[in-house]
Design a protein around this motif. Structure first.
Motif, PDB file in Angstrom:
ATOM      1  N   ALA A 134      93.070  14.268  53.308  1.00 60.58           N
ATOM      2  CA  ALA A 134      92.100  13.940  54.350  1.00 60.58           C
ATOM      3  C   ALA A 134      91.045  12.974  53.833  1.00 60.58           C
ATOM      4  O   ALA A 134      90.612  12.063  54.548  1.00 60.58           O
ATOM      5  N   ALA A 135      90.620  13.152  52.582  1.00 64.81           N
ATOM      6  CA  ALA A 135      89.596  12.284  52.005  1.00 64.81           C
ATOM      7  C   ALA A 135      90.080  10.847  51.915  1.00 64.81           C
ATOM      8  O   ALA A 135      89.283   9.903  52.026  1.00 64.81           O
ATOM      9  N   GLU A 136      91.385  10.640  51.690  1.00 62.08           N
ATOM     10  CA  GLU A 136      91.927   9.280  51.620  1.00 62.08           C
ATOM     11  C   GLU A 136      91.722   8.530  52.929  1.00 62.08           C
ATOM     12  O   GLU A 136      91.568   7.311  52.930  1.00 62.08           O
ATOM     13  N   VAL A 137      91.703   9.271  54.038  1.00 60.40           N
ATOM     14  CA  VAL A 137      91.481   8.642  55.344  1.00 60.40           C
ATOM     15  C   VAL A 137      89.986   8.574  55.674  1.00 60.40           C
ATOM     16  O   VAL A 137      89.462   7.538  56.065  1.00 60.40           O
ATOM     17  N   PHE A 138      89.288   9.685  55.490  1.00 60.26           N
ATOM     18  CA  PHE A 138      87.921   9.828  55.985  1.00 60.26           C
ATOM     19  C   PHE A 138      86.869   9.182  55.086  1.00 60.26           C
ATOM     20  O   PHE A 138      85.833   8.728  55.573  1.00 60.26           O
ATOM     21  N   CYS A 139      87.126   9.149  53.797  1.00 63.81           N
ATOM     22  CA  CYS A 139      86.069   8.788  52.854  1.00 63.81           C
ATOM     23  C   CYS A 139      86.018   7.308  52.479  1.00 63.81           C
ATOM     24  O   CYS A 139      85.282   6.938  51.557  1.00 63.81           O
ATOM     25  N   SER A 140      86.774   6.466  53.147  1.00 66.30           N
ATOM     26  CA  SER A 140      86.642   5.031  52.911  1.00 66.30           C
ATOM     27  C   SER A 140      85.250   4.587  53.357  1.00 66.30           C
ATOM     28  O   SER A 140      84.702   5.113  54.334  1.00 66.30           O
ATOM     29  N   ARG A 141      84.683   3.609  52.670  1.00 65.78           N
ATOM     30  CA  ARG A 141      83.352   3.116  53.013  1.00 65.78           C
ATOM     31  C   ARG A 141      83.297   2.683  54.481  1.00 65.78           C
ATOM     32  O   ARG A 141      84.190   1.989  54.963  1.00 65.78           O
ATOM     33  N   TRP A 142      82.277   3.128  55.195  1.00 61.05           N
ATOM     34  CA  TRP A 142      81.988   2.840  56.600  1.00 61.05           C
ATOM     35  C   TRP A 142      82.787   3.680  57.592  1.00 61.05           C
ATOM     36  O   TRP A 142      82.400   3.770  58.758  1.00 61.05           O
ATOM     37  N   THR A 143      83.886   4.300  57.163  1.00 64.63           N
ATOM     38  CA  THR A 143      84.720   5.031  58.118  1.00 64.63           C
ATOM     39  C   THR A 143      83.965   6.147  58.843  1.00 64.63           C
ATOM     40  O   THR A 143      84.060   6.249  60.076  1.00 64.63           O
ATOM     41  N   PRO A 144      83.185   7.002  58.158  1.00 63.21           N
ATOM     42  CA  PRO A 144      82.452   8.043  58.903  1.00 63.21           C
ATOM     43  C   PRO A 144      81.483   7.462  59.934  1.00 63.21           C
ATOM     44  O   PRO A 144      81.287   8.041  60.999  1.00 63.21           O
ATOM     45  N   LEU A 145      80.902   6.289  59.638  1.00 63.77           N
ATOM     46  CA  LEU A 145      79.963   5.680  60.580  1.00 63.77           C
ATOM     47  C   LEU A 145      80.693   5.108  61.797  1.00 63.77           C
ATOM     48  O   LEU A 145      80.201   5.183  62.921  1.00 63.77           O
ATOM     49  N   ILE A 146      81.870   4.547  61.577  1.00 68.14           N
ATOM     50  CA  ILE A 146      82.674   4.069  62.704  1.00 68.14           C
ATOM     51  C   ILE A 146      83.058   5.248  63.604  1.00 68.14           C
ATOM     52  O   ILE A 146      82.973   5.156  64.837  1.00 68.14           O
ATOM     53  N   LEU A 147      83.459   6.349  62.987  1.00 72.71           N
ATOM     54  CA  LEU A 147      83.798   7.545  63.764  1.00 72.71           C
ATOM     55  C   LEU A 147      82.577   8.059  64.520  1.00 72.71           C
ATOM     56  O   LEU A 147      82.688   8.493  65.674  1.00 72.71           O
ATOM     57  N   ARG A 148      81.408   8.011  63.881  1.00 70.97           N
ATOM     58  CA  ARG A 148      80.167   8.414  64.557  1.00 70.97           C
ATOM     59  C   ARG A 148      79.956   7.592  65.823  1.00 70.97           C
ATOM     60  O   ARG A 148      79.620   8.131  66.882  1.00 70.97           O
ATOM     61  N   GLU A 149      80.175   6.284  65.742  1.00 69.83           N
ATOM     62  CA  GLU A 149      79.989   5.411  66.895  1.00 69.83           C
ATOM     63  C   GLU A 149      81.005   5.723  67.998  1.00 69.83           C
ATOM     64  O   GLU A 149      80.658   5.776  69.176  1.00 69.83           O
ATOM     65  N   LEU A 150      82.245   5.916  67.625  1.00 73.89           N
ATOM     66  CA  LEU A 150      83.281   6.232  68.609  1.00 73.89           C
ATOM     67  C   LEU A 150      82.993   7.571  69.280  1.00 73.89           C
ATOM     68  O   LEU A 150      83.196   7.726  70.490  1.00 73.89           O
ATOM     69  N   MET A 151      82.502   8.530  68.510  1.00 71.65           N
ATOM     70  CA  MET A 151      82.176   9.840  69.069  1.00 71.65           C
ATOM     71  C   MET A 151      80.977   9.777  69.993  1.00 71.65           C
ATOM     72  O   MET A 151      80.808  10.628  70.873  1.00 71.65           O
ATOM     73  N   ALA A 152      80.136   8.748  69.818  1.00 68.68           N
ATOM     74  CA  ALA A 152      78.974   8.562  70.696  1.00 68.68           C
ATOM     75  C   ALA A 152      79.362   7.840  71.987  1.00 68.68           C
ATOM     76  O   ALA A 152      78.511   7.605  72.841  1.00 68.68           O
ATOM     77  N   GLY A 153      80.633   7.475  72.120  1.00 71.90           N
ATOM     78  CA  GLY A 153      81.102   6.864  73.355  1.00 71.90           C
ATOM     79  C   GLY A 153      81.297   5.366  73.308  1.00 71.90           C
ATOM     80  O   GLY A 153      81.656   4.749  74.314  1.00 71.90           O
ATOM     81  N   THR A 154      81.083   4.742  72.156  1.00 70.51           N
ATOM     82  CA  THR A 154      81.277   3.304  72.032  1.00 70.51           C
ATOM     83  C   THR A 154      82.772   2.991  72.003  1.00 70.51           C
ATOM     84  O   THR A 154      83.532   3.641  71.281  1.00 70.51           O
ATOM     85  N   THR A 155      83.189   1.984  72.751  1.00 74.70           N
ATOM     86  CA  THR A 155      84.616   1.645  72.821  1.00 74.70           C
ATOM     87  C   THR A 155      84.912   0.176  72.527  1.00 74.70           C
ATOM     88  O   THR A 155      86.059  -0.168  72.260  1.00 74.70           O
ATOM     89  N   ARG A 156      83.922  -0.698  72.608  1.00 73.35           N
ATOM     90  CA  ARG A 156      84.144  -2.129  72.435  1.00 73.35           C
ATOM     91  C   ARG A 156      83.750  -2.583  71.033  1.00 73.35           C
ATOM     92  O   ARG A 156      82.799  -2.064  70.435  1.00 73.35           O
TER      93      ARG A 156
END
Length: 229
Positions: free
Chosen positions: A16-38
């Motif tokens: 899981a860390a190989e997918v989740f822990c790449s630099r910036w990935t958690p922040l991108i997921l944060r944005e998508l979870m906040a409803g951003t799509t574009r």
């Protein structure tokens, strides 16, 4: 997948860390979870990330089955798959841990007016505001030129963030040091206390000014009790 070769372990934490822990990935997921799509809106949520790297990470997340990409005409929408939505608790827990345990003065070194205003835009609570077009200007006097002023325009329950004067009548001017407004947003300072102290100045419609505590939606982690590591 991330550019590194991986941890080389079968453990689910490692995989899981190989997918989740790449630099910036958690922040991108944060944005998508906040409803951003574009794509351009995602960039506003991670303003210090290059467009090329953002595109690369989105492709990695699509390949990993975390992000779905829908192309319609000339538009592209990015949404979370069920596997991506399953990471919501992980992202929220990471934010809660940071709010509880990361020393507040360290957090407040990372000031970013663009990200602060983008977060304010998507968390602003429309109901306490007048049922008409409403323009609220935020001014950070210590910042240079283009980063000094931002405008939140609320119209028909839609909130837009403007980086240039939209030309509408200003209903309320909020003047504050960036550090102070960031501290209020994060729950590290109280809005009423800062207004009473004169650190945050409000000029305009008294009703909108008086309701600021109600319409200024704070960080989703603002109510977490801070602890000493």
């Amino acid at each position: 997948m991330p550019e590194h070769s991986g941890y080389g372990q079968f453990c689910p934490v490692s995989m899981a860390a190989e997918v989740f822990c790449s630099r910036w990935t958690p922040l991108i997921l944060r944005e998508l979870m906040a409803g951003t799509t574009r794509f351009n809106d995602l960039r506003r949520g991670v303003p210090r990330m290059s467009p090329a790297l953002l595109s690369k990470r989105l492709k990695e997340l699509e390949k990993a089955g975390i992000v779905a990409v829908e192309r319609r005409g000339g538009t592209v929408d990015y949404t979370l798959t069920p596997a991506g939505m399953d990471l919501r608790e992980v992202v929220m827990t990471l934010g809660i841990w940071g709010q509880r345990w990361v020393e507040s003065q360290l957090s407040l070194r990372n000031l970013d007016p663009t990200l602060l205003m983008w977060d304010m835009r998507r968390n602003l609570i429309v109901k306490p505001l007048p049922p008409r077009k409403c323009t609220i200007q935020f001014q950070y006097p210590e910042l240079p030129g283009a980063k000094k002023n931002f405008w939140l325009v609320v119209d028909n329950a839609v909130v837009d963030l403007c980086y240039f004067d939209p030309g509408f009548e200003i209903d309320l001017l909020v003047r504050s040091p960036l550090r102070t407004m960031t501290a209020v947003w994060m729950g590290l300072a109280k809005l009423r206390s800062e207004i009473d102290a004169g650190t945050i100045e409000l000029d305009g419609d008294p009703a909108i000014a008086g309701a600021m505590q109600n319409w200024l939606g704070l960080s989703p982690f603002a109510n977490e009790t801070r602890r000493v590591a």
